[in-house]
Enzyme design. Structure first.
Site, PDB file in Angstrom:
ATOM      1  N   ASP A 107       0.841  -1.190   0.000  1.00  0.00           N
ATOM      2  CA  ASP A 107       0.000   0.000   0.000  1.00  0.00           C
ATOM      3  C   ASP A 107       0.889   1.258   0.000  1.00  0.00           C
ATOM      4  O   ASP A 107       1.834   1.332  -0.789  1.00  0.00           O
ATOM      5  CB  ASP A 107      -0.948  -0.062   1.208  1.00  0.00           C
ATOM      6  CG  ASP A 107      -1.998   1.026   1.259  1.00  0.00           C
ATOM      7  OD1 ASP A 107      -2.964   0.945   0.493  1.00  0.00           O
ATOM      8  OD2 ASP A 107      -1.841   1.961   2.061  1.00  0.00           O
TER       9      ASP A 107
ATOM     10  N   ASP B  29      -8.218  -7.004  -5.496  1.00  0.00           N
ATOM     11  CA  ASP B  29      -8.031  -5.676  -4.917  1.00  0.00           C
ATOM     12  C   ASP B  29      -8.682  -4.630  -5.822  1.00  0.00           C
ATOM     13  O   ASP B  29      -8.245  -4.436  -6.957  1.00  0.00           O
ATOM     14  CB  ASP B  29      -6.531  -5.389  -4.775  1.00  0.00           C
ATOM     15  CG  ASP B  29      -6.233  -4.065  -4.083  1.00  0.00           C
ATOM     16  OD1 ASP B  29      -7.177  -3.284  -3.841  1.00  0.00           O
ATOM     17  OD2 ASP B  29      -5.053  -3.822  -3.785  1.00  0.00           O
TER      18      ASP B  29
ATOM     19  N   HIS C   2      -7.045  -6.573  -1.077  1.00  0.00           N
ATOM     20  CA  HIS C   2      -5.940  -5.644  -0.838  1.00  0.00           C
ATOM     21  C   HIS C   2      -4.987  -6.095   0.268  1.00  0.00           C
ATOM     22  O   HIS C   2      -3.868  -5.598   0.357  1.00  0.00           O
ATOM     23  CB  HIS C   2      -6.519  -4.270  -0.481  1.00  0.00           C
ATOM     24  CG  HIS C   2      -5.498  -3.189  -0.355  1.00  0.00           C
ATOM     25  ND1 HIS C   2      -4.663  -2.817  -1.380  1.00  0.00           N
ATOM     26  CD2 HIS C   2      -5.157  -2.403   0.713  1.00  0.00           C
ATOM     27  CE1 HIS C   2      -3.869  -1.835  -0.983  1.00  0.00           C
ATOM     28  NE2 HIS C   2      -4.137  -1.580   0.294  1.00  0.00           N
TER      29      HIS C   2
END
Length: 283
Positions: free
Chosen positions: A109, A237, A265
């Site tokens: 991320d 995701d 994710h």
């Protein structure tokens, strides 16, 4: 500093260390001995996300997992010091303080641009790279850009901070497999009040608010090309799907890739055993 009451030490049994970066104290885990592995999280997660990997790798590696300023067990200042570009400076200060020689860097991320900023400036220190559902370029998705711009407004900030929007709403929406109530609570409880939610809000704002920074990092991407890389990707995701993976594969032409068809994710939470097996094989 004593651990908060909500922290399950059976799930996260690691001693705490702290480093003052000037704007506040960063919490980090530093356990084990051997080749060094550094794990960098995004939003609204913290080193808890990597708990299974830490527990496994510390058997024969030195594992360092910081909580970015404003997240997890780190201090939560209400300033621009917790915006993503500044987080890269804090991470560099911590790594300089630890006087590491060479290490494997694992990012997820927002940990991508934050951690890879360090790798671009110090490629000689990076043995390997492991990327999980991340990016390092200005985002082009219209819905993402609209949402980020909205959260940058006064109303958007109120919604984000008063609803604890990032862990309460965004995190479940990005995962393909539901988090247990106990695990979900460990992402919610670091942010008990609107004042403690400043960093997640700034990250939401800076999905597009830091476009110039992302662009500058991407322009330097060839500096990473020769580093051995492993790409671990949750295929479901909605934020960073297979399109983002393909962009990384074009950069790291010889990278190993392992995709997880049923994960979103957070592969570290959704398919932890598969992530651990793939990482072990790579290391």
């Amino acid at each position: 500093m004593t651990a908060p009451d909500w922290l399950d030490r059976s799930a996260y049994p690691f001693p705490s260390s702290f480093f003052d970066v000037g704007a506040g104290r960063m919490h980090y885990v530093d356990v084990g001995k051997g080749p060094v592995v550094v794990l960098v999280h995004g939003t609204p997660t913290w080193s808890f996300l990597y708990r299974r990997l830490i527990d496994d790798l510390r058997q024969d590696h030195r594992v360092i997992a910081p909580d970015l300023l404003g997240f997890g067990l780190s201090d939560k200042p209400q300033t621009e010091a917790v915006a993503p570009p500044q987080q890269a400076h804090h991470l560099r200060a911590l790594l300089d303080h630890l006087k590491l020689d060479r290490f494997t860097l694992i990012v997820h991320d927002f940990g991508g641009p934050i951690g890879l900023s360090y790798a671009l400036n110090h490629p000689e220190e990076i043995d390997r790279l492991v990327l999980l559902n991340t990016w390092m370029w200005p985002l082009e998705n219209t819905a993402t850009r609209w949402a980020s711009r909205f959260f940058g407004t006064r109303l958007g900030r109120w919604v984000y901070t008063h609803w604890n929007f990032s862990p309460d709403v965004m995190l479940p929406a990005l995962t393909n497999q539901a988090l247990s109530a106990e695990v979900h609570a460990h992402y919610q409880r670091p942010f008990p009040t609107p004042d403690t939610r400043h960093a997640p809000w700034l990250f939401a704002r800076d999905l597009v608010g830091a476009d110039d920074w992302y662009a500058s990092l991407w322009e330097q991407r060839d500096g990473l090309r020769s580093i051995p890389a492993l790409l671990l990707w949750g295929e479901q995701d909605p934020g960073f799907g297979l399109e983002a993976l393909a962009r990384w594969q074009a950069l790291f032409e010889t990278a190993e890739t392992k995709t997880f068809p049923d994960a979103g994710h957070l592969p570290q939470e959704e398919v932890p055993d598969a992530v651990q097996v793939a990482l072990r094989s790579f290391l």
